[in-house]
Write a protein that holds these residues in place. Sequence first.
Motif, PDB file in Angstrom:
ATOM      1  N   THR A  62       1.164  -1.042   0.084  1.00 13.24           N
ATOM      2  CA  THR A  62       0.050   0.004   0.324  1.00 13.24           C
ATOM      3  C   THR A  62       0.661   1.127  -0.249  1.00 13.24           C
ATOM      4  OG1 THR A  62      -1.823  -0.842   1.396  1.00 13.24           O
ATOM      5  CG2 THR A  62      -1.932   0.891   1.387  1.00 13.24           C
ATOM      6  N   LEU A  63       0.822   2.132  -1.342  1.00 20.27           N
ATOM      7  CA  LEU A  63       1.466   3.433  -1.548  1.00 20.27           C
ATOM      8  C   LEU A  63       0.871   4.315  -0.489  1.00 20.27           C
ATOM      9  CD1 LEU A  63       3.809   4.355  -2.324  1.00 20.27           C
ATOM     10  CD2 LEU A  63       2.867   5.124  -5.008  1.00 20.27           C
ATOM     11  N   PRO A  64       1.145   5.183   0.408  1.00 24.76           N
ATOM     12  CA  PRO A  64       0.802   5.843   1.328  1.00 24.76           C
ATOM     13  C   PRO A  64       1.639   7.317   1.033  1.00 24.76           C
ATOM     14  CG  PRO A  64       2.498   4.346   3.401  1.00 24.76           C
ATOM     15  CD  PRO A  64       2.266   4.152   2.020  1.00 24.76           C
ATOM     16  N   LEU A  65       0.442   7.996  -0.278  1.00 23.08           N
ATOM     17  CA  LEU A  65       1.355   9.413  -0.418  1.00 23.08           C
ATOM     18  C   LEU A  65       1.097  10.716   0.309  1.00 23.08           C
ATOM     19  CD1 LEU A  65       0.206   9.335  -4.360  1.00 23.08           C
ATOM     20  CD2 LEU A  65       2.378   8.961  -3.046  1.00 23.08           C
ATOM     21  N   ALA A  66       0.411  10.006   1.967  1.00 23.68           N
ATOM     22  CA  ALA A  66       0.404  11.236   3.265  1.00 23.68           C
ATOM     23  C   ALA A  66       1.898  11.331   3.881  1.00 23.68           C
ATOM     24  CB  ALA A  66      -0.265  10.776   3.542  1.00 23.68           C
ATOM     25  N   SER A  67       2.876  10.301   4.194  1.00 20.63           N
ATOM     26  CA  SER A  67       4.325  10.345   3.546  1.00 20.63           C
ATOM     27  C   SER A  67       5.088  11.600   3.584  1.00 20.63           C
ATOM     28  CB  SER A  67       4.126   9.063   2.944  1.00 20.63           C
ATOM     29  OG  SER A  67       4.491   7.580   3.801  1.00 20.63           O
ATOM     30  N   VAL A  68       4.629  11.773   2.289  1.00 26.73           N
ATOM     31  CA  VAL A  68       5.543  13.095   1.489  1.00 26.73           C
ATOM     32  C   VAL A  68       5.426  14.395   2.477  1.00 26.73           C
ATOM     33  CG1 VAL A  68       5.326  14.090  -0.296  1.00 26.73           C
ATOM     34  CG2 VAL A  68       5.499  12.450  -0.864  1.00 26.73           C
ATOM     35  N   THR A  69       3.547  14.607   2.357  1.00 29.60           N
ATOM     36  CA  THR A  69       3.463  16.250   3.188  1.00 29.60           C
ATOM     37  C   THR A  69       4.520  15.486   4.839  1.00 29.60           C
ATOM     38  OG1 THR A  69       1.459  15.846   2.314  1.00 29.60           O
ATOM     39  CG2 THR A  69       1.224  17.261   4.682  1.00 29.60           C
ATOM     40  N   TYR A  70       4.333  14.447   5.446  1.00 23.91           N
ATOM     41  CA  TYR A  70       4.109  14.421   6.543  1.00 23.91           C
ATOM     42  C   TYR A  70       6.077  14.274   6.972  1.00 23.91           C
ATOM     43  CZ  TYR A  70       4.603  12.327  11.307  1.00 23.91           C
ATOM     44  OH  TYR A  70       4.758  12.260  12.802  1.00 23.91           O
ATOM     45  N   LEU A  71       6.484  13.612   5.994  1.00 24.42           N
ATOM     46  CA  LEU A  71       7.896  13.370   6.392  1.00 24.42           C
ATOM     47  C   LEU A  71       8.369  15.323   6.474  1.00 24.42           C
ATOM     48  CD1 LEU A  71       8.720  10.474   4.647  1.00 24.42           C
ATOM     49  CD2 LEU A  71       9.135  10.633   7.522  1.00 24.42           C
ATOM     50  N   HIS A  72       8.174  16.501   5.011  1.00 25.91           N
ATOM     51  CA  HIS A  72       8.309  17.186   4.219  1.00 25.91           C
ATOM     52  C   HIS A  72       7.807  18.801   5.896  1.00 25.91           C
ATOM     53  CE1 HIS A  72       7.955  16.989   0.165  1.00 25.91           C
ATOM     54  NE2 HIS A  72       9.238  16.311   0.436  1.00 25.91           N
ATOM     55  N   ARG A  73       6.942  17.591   6.896  1.00 25.66           N
ATOM     56  CA  ARG A  73       6.489  18.121   8.065  1.00 25.66           C
ATOM     57  C   ARG A  73       7.754  18.329   9.216  1.00 25.66           C
ATOM     58  NH1 ARG A  73       2.587  20.504  10.933  1.00 25.66           N
ATOM     59  NH2 ARG A  73       1.665  21.487   8.295  1.00 25.66           N
ATOM     60  N   ARG A  74       8.547  17.035   9.260  1.00 28.56           N
ATOM     61  CA  ARG A  74       9.084  16.223  10.469  1.00 28.56           C
ATOM     62  C   ARG A  74      10.449  16.411  10.225  1.00 28.56           C
ATOM     63  NH1 ARG A  74       4.812  16.967  13.036  1.00 28.56           N
ATOM     64  NH2 ARG A  74       3.688  16.185  13.331  1.00 28.56           N
ATOM     65  N   THR A  75      11.122  16.440   8.828  1.00 26.32           N
ATOM     66  CA  THR A  75      12.633  16.404   8.634  1.00 26.32           C
ATOM     67  C   THR A  75      12.422  17.356   7.267  1.00 26.32           C
ATOM     68  OG1 THR A  75      13.751  14.988   7.879  1.00 26.32           O
ATOM     69  CG2 THR A  75      11.990  14.431   6.906  1.00 26.32           C
ATOM     70  N   HIS A  76      13.927  17.616   7.170  1.00 25.87           N
ATOM     71  CA  HIS A  76      14.744  18.215   6.050  1.00 25.87           C
ATOM     72  C   HIS A  76      14.700  17.379   4.878  1.00 25.87           C
ATOM     73  CE1 HIS A  76      18.546  17.531   7.137  1.00 25.87           C
ATOM     74  NE2 HIS A  76      18.344  17.582   8.467  1.00 25.87           N
ATOM     75  N   LEU A  77      15.460  16.035   4.979  1.00 21.72           N
ATOM     76  CA  LEU A  77      15.752  15.748   3.873  1.00 21.72           C
ATOM     77  C   LEU A  77      14.482  15.225   2.201  1.00 21.72           C
ATOM     78  CD1 LEU A  77      16.719  12.188   6.469  1.00 21.72           C
ATOM     79  CD2 LEU A  77      18.376  14.497   5.073  1.00 21.72           C
ATOM     80  N   PRO A  78      14.990  14.943   1.604  1.00 22.16           N
ATOM     81  CA  PRO A  78      14.454  14.757   0.523  1.00 22.16           C
ATOM     82  C   PRO A  78      13.392  13.783   0.670  1.00 22.16           C
ATOM     83  CG  PRO A  78      16.729  15.787  -0.149  1.00 22.16           C
ATOM     84  CD  PRO A  78      16.644  15.130   1.626  1.00 22.16           C
ATOM     85  N   VAL A  79      12.330  13.541  -0.196  1.00 26.13           N
ATOM     86  CA  VAL A  79      11.551  12.200  -0.074  1.00 26.13           C
ATOM     87  C   VAL A  79      11.438  11.630  -1.584  1.00 26.13           C
ATOM     88  CG1 VAL A  79       9.161  11.150   0.508  1.00 26.13           C
ATOM     89  CG2 VAL A  79      10.007  13.187   2.117  1.00 26.13           C
ATOM     90  N   ILE A  80      11.887  10.476  -1.770  1.00 26.47           N
ATOM     91  CA  ILE A  80      11.503   9.880  -3.017  1.00 26.47           C
ATOM     92  C   ILE A  80      10.613   9.495  -2.612  1.00 26.47           C
ATOM     93  CG2 ILE A  80      12.719   8.047  -5.002  1.00 26.47           C
ATOM     94  CD1 ILE A  80      14.089  11.474  -3.965  1.00 26.47           C
ATOM     95  N   ILE A  81       9.522   8.697  -4.068  1.00 24.23           N
ATOM     96  CA  ILE A  81       8.282   7.978  -3.546  1.00 24.23           C
ATOM     97  C   ILE A  81       8.741   6.762  -4.639  1.00 24.23           C
ATOM     98  CG2 ILE A  81       5.930   7.733  -4.834  1.00 24.23           C
ATOM     99  CD1 ILE A  81       6.433   8.764  -2.227  1.00 24.23           C
ATOM    100  N   ASP A  82       8.037   5.767  -4.570  1.00 25.60           N
ATOM    101  CA  ASP A  82       9.079   4.042  -5.426  1.00 25.60           C
ATOM    102  C   ASP A  82       7.676   3.882  -6.110  1.00 25.60           C
ATOM    103  OD1 ASP A  82       9.451   1.802  -6.532  1.00 25.60           O
ATOM    104  OD2 ASP A  82      10.501   0.949  -5.445  1.00 25.60           O
ATOM    105  N   PRO A  83       7.165   3.876  -6.807  1.00 26.44           N
ATOM    106  CA  PRO A  83       5.525   3.515  -7.321  1.00 26.44           C
ATOM    107  C   PRO A  83       5.228   2.619  -8.148  1.00 26.44           C
ATOM    108  CG  PRO A  83       6.094   4.950  -9.284  1.00 26.44           C
ATOM    109  CD  PRO A  83       7.270   5.033  -7.722  1.00 26.44           C
ATOM    110  N   SER A  84       6.500   1.569  -8.346  1.00 29.22           N
ATOM    111  CA  SER A  84       6.706   0.267  -9.090  1.00 29.22           C
ATOM    112  C   SER A  84       6.334  -1.144  -7.350  1.00 29.22           C
ATOM    113  CB  SER A  84       8.128  -0.344  -9.498  1.00 29.22           C
ATOM    114  OG  SER A  84       8.402   1.585 -10.832  1.00 29.22           O
ATOM    115  N   HIS A  85       7.322  -0.239  -6.622  1.00 30.37           N
ATOM    116  CA  HIS A  85       6.895  -1.734  -5.390  1.00 30.37           C
ATOM    117  C   HIS A  85       5.774  -0.583  -4.913  1.00 30.37           C
ATOM    118  CE1 HIS A  85      11.398  -2.310  -6.604  1.00 30.37           C
ATOM    119  NE2 HIS A  85      11.342  -3.705  -5.767  1.00 30.37           N
TER     120      HIS A  85
END
Length: 337
Positions: free
Chosen positions: A249-272
């Motif tokens: 299950t690909l939770p794209l809400a992770s992008v918004t959450y991680l951007h709020r918590r960390t300065h690190l870039p967030v990459i998405i893998d839609p294949s896996h």
Amino acid sequence: MIVVMEQGATDEQVQATVKRIESLGLKASVIVGTERTVVAAIGEKREHAKESLESGEGVATVTPISAPYKMASREVRPEPSCITTLDFAAGAGKIGYVAGPCSVESEEQILATARAVKAAGATGLRGGAFKPRTSPYSFQGLKEDGLKMLAAARSETGLAVFTEVMSTEDVDLVARYADVLQVGARNMQNYRLLEAVGRAGKPVLLKRGASATMDEFLLAAEYILNEGNDQVMLCERGIRTFESHTRFTLPLASVTYLHRRTHLPVIIDPSHGTGHTYMVCDMAVAAIAAGADGLIIEVHPDPSTAASDGYQSQTFDEFQRTMNRCKIVADALAGVK
């Protein structure tokens, strides 16, 4: 703790603060911002440490870090980080596109893929030389021969090579050929491996474990950061749930959450994250719309004959269409203030 220096603080004052932090048995990390310099004091809490640091010349404020992950937190570095290598860049407004086969199978295969994904706009080439497989009888990768093929593809195309390292013993070998060391989902909590890639001095793509919480994910990144390597990218590749219509299950809400918590870039893998080729394009576009800093997509010259993960790999034409759509969304968002 976060030691915020006064505007105009001198290098001597910053270094004096570093020495004081180290004298307290803590680790100091200097972060130079656009307006102020911040020195992070990392380690076990020390009695009266806050008061001692507050008395230093050039110190404006000293604030405890509330997050369990210290170096990854936006409390330490409010501005987003941008990770760059060769022509690849991700974070702080830059979107990095990485594509290639699950496994390197031959020089012809990886060169053809590298040419195609570069023509479509990718700046990174993915490909597995060491493959972690659920079954010991499955294809395990070409190992160093595969790394040499990836390096040859980089020499021709200029694409940054992303490939997985599976054990501490292989870190030096993989680092000789790769531009970005990938830590796979199965190894997200292999702490000795995280420390080893942290010491390698190369950018790291850390994939979230299939059952890992966000705090566990960020604390895994902390192991790499704690070795002095701030070139870490977080990769959301889907989690295990009760659903069976997708591989994960690909939770794209992770992008918004991680951007709020960390300065690190967030990459998405839609294949896996989906496990089905027909879903990859839509999820890639949705990830860009959600604000992802990059994508890593499986692409193969002939997915039907792929040694691994052909069922979730795109053809060259499919990847070109995906890139076209992603760039439309990215350009539209860039124009929104």
